[in-house]
Design an enzyme around this catalytic site. Structure first.
Site, PDB file in Angstrom:
ATOM      1  N   GLY A   3       0.822  -1.210   0.000  1.00 49.51           N
ATOM      2  CA  GLY A   3       0.000   0.000   0.000  1.00 49.51           C
ATOM      3  C   GLY A   3       0.849   1.250   0.000  1.00 49.51           C
ATOM      4  N   ASN A   4       0.224   2.363   0.345  1.00 48.42           N
ATOM      5  CA  ASN A   4       0.927   3.634   0.406  1.00 48.42           C
ATOM      6  C   ASN A   4       0.377   4.454   1.567  1.00 48.42           C
ATOM      7  OD1 ASN A   4      -1.363   5.362  -0.682  1.00 48.42           O
ATOM      8  ND2 ASN A   4      -1.051   3.966  -2.418  1.00 48.42           N
TER       9      ASN A   4
END
Length: 406
Positions: A210-211
């Protein structure tokens, strides 16, 4: 000399959600607004006059015959900076749409020349009835902001669209509408799509790639668009934020899910703003059970494959009357990378901002350079993410003005 407090008329019609409006009233008064509550007579069956008077600090009346010497049925609308009706029942919307004036609130609506906002709340069948939809369309055509109701638990065991949005989100709408004033509805009649948050690409049932995107910028874009009169679809990926009032929220997890939701919503939209941080890659293999750590052994490499490029695809299939806005989160060579991405994605606008440990992600402020396909450049200094959102919509609205409404 200090400026006078913004004057708000808070209209309350006879719905069970009237009790929630006490919280909205408190938010308005505590933030420095001079609020006069104007309930319909039947609204006082749900919340009484003493409560409204105590919370607002102003006298409360539902009848045109009270204080006739001050001509309240004309004066309240004339002097208001904002009229905000919550809850707005089906009956109140019908009377407002047809210009009836049988109590103080409907008289005030007829004399108001300031922005008017309605926050509907009613059972799903009433909200979806053709008569209500036509009344809403009439009010919007006359310049009022009619917020889409939230979906959720209603009176009794009923569930569906028709729920009054969260009072804190209603306050945000009021604040934005007041800030823009009478000429602030430049997105009225437009449907806009905004993506927000960060996609997650699963490795196994408990892990993902993810981020750090929080969704704050996308949600600011959604809120400000509602206040400017737009119908807003928000495609939200993994965000822990309350739903903005008046916004249709579509929740997704991965980049593939976001692509499907965005392309579906964009088909009939006037503008699409891709503010989400979409993962460029996803794992080739998904493990059905948790990946175990083997003693003394290094983990297997994670093989990645490219995700679909949603912004580029929007640029490929766009209609001539549609405005496409992309975001570019860069860590270095910000301007050069932004210009290259703008040309590659075929967007009308690209919002380029520098990201890093203490920049953009998860913070309430942002700074950006907005590049236009026409060669324009707009520098937005560091400030609240709402300020950047307003700058984006200013540029979008200017381009939509040159194109027919869908």
């Amino acid at each position: 000399m200090t400026s006078p407090k913004p004057r708000v008329v808070l209209g309350v019609s006879a719905g069970i959600a009237a009790y929630k409006v006490c919280e909205l009233l408190r938010s308005l008064t505590e933030s420095g607004h001079d609020v006069t509550v104007v309930p319909t007579p039947d609204a006082l069956r749900f919340v009484g006059e003493p409560t409204w008077a105590a919370l607002s600090g102003n006298p409360v009346s539902a009848q045109v015959w009270d204080g006739v010497a001050d001509v309240p049925h004309v004066r309240l609308g004339q002097e208001a900076d904002l009229v905000f009706v919550a809850p707005a029942t089906a009956d109140l919307l019908a009377r407002a749409a047809h210009g009836l004036a049988d109590d103080l609130l409907t008289n005030t609506l007829l004399t108001a020349r300031c922005p008017v906002v309605f926050a509907p709340a009613m059972h799903t069948e009433m909200w979806q009835h053709l008569a209500t939809r036509e009344n809403v369309a009439t009010l919007r055509a006359r310049g009022a902001v009619v917020i889409e109701p939230a979906s959720g638990r209603l009176t009794g065991r009923d569930t569906g669209p028709g729920r009054l949005p969260d009072p804190a989100e209603l306050f945000e709408v009021a604040r934005h509408v007041l800030a823009r004033g009478a000429d602030g509805r430049d997105l009225a009649g437009r449907h806009v799509v905004v993506s927000a948050g960060g996609t997650r690409e699963p490795l196994d049932p408990v892990r993902f790639i993810g981020n750090r995107s929080s969704g704050l910028q996308g949600y600011a874009l959604a809120r400000t668009a509602v206040a400017r009169g737009a119908r807003v679809t928000l495609v939200s990926a993994n965000v822990a934020l309350p739903d903005p009032a008046g916004v249709e929220v579509v929740r997704v997890g991965s980049a593939v899910e976001m692509r499907e939701a965005v392309l579906s919503a964009a088909a009939g939209a006037d503008a699409v703003v891709m503010a989400a941080a979409v993962a460029d890659f996803r794992p080739v293999d998904y493990r059905e059970s948790k990946i175990k750590k083997a003693d003394g052994a290094e983990p297997d490499p994670i093989r990645l494959v490219k995700n679909p490029d949603i912004l580029a695809e929007l640029g490929d299939i766009r209609r001539p009357d549609q405005v496409i806005v992309g975001f570019a989160a860069e860590t270095d060579d910000v301007l050069a990378n932004g210009r290259a991405k703008l040309a590659r994605k075929r967007s009308d606008l690209l919002v380029v901002n520098q990201v890093g440990e203490d920049l953009a992600f998860g913070r309430p402020d942002n700074a950006a350079i907005i590049l236009g396909a026409d060669g324009s450049r707009t520098d937005v200094p560091r400030g609240a993410k709402e300020a950047l959102a307003e700058s984006v919509w200013d540029l979008v609205a200017a381009r939509l003005d040159r194109r027919p409404a869908g």
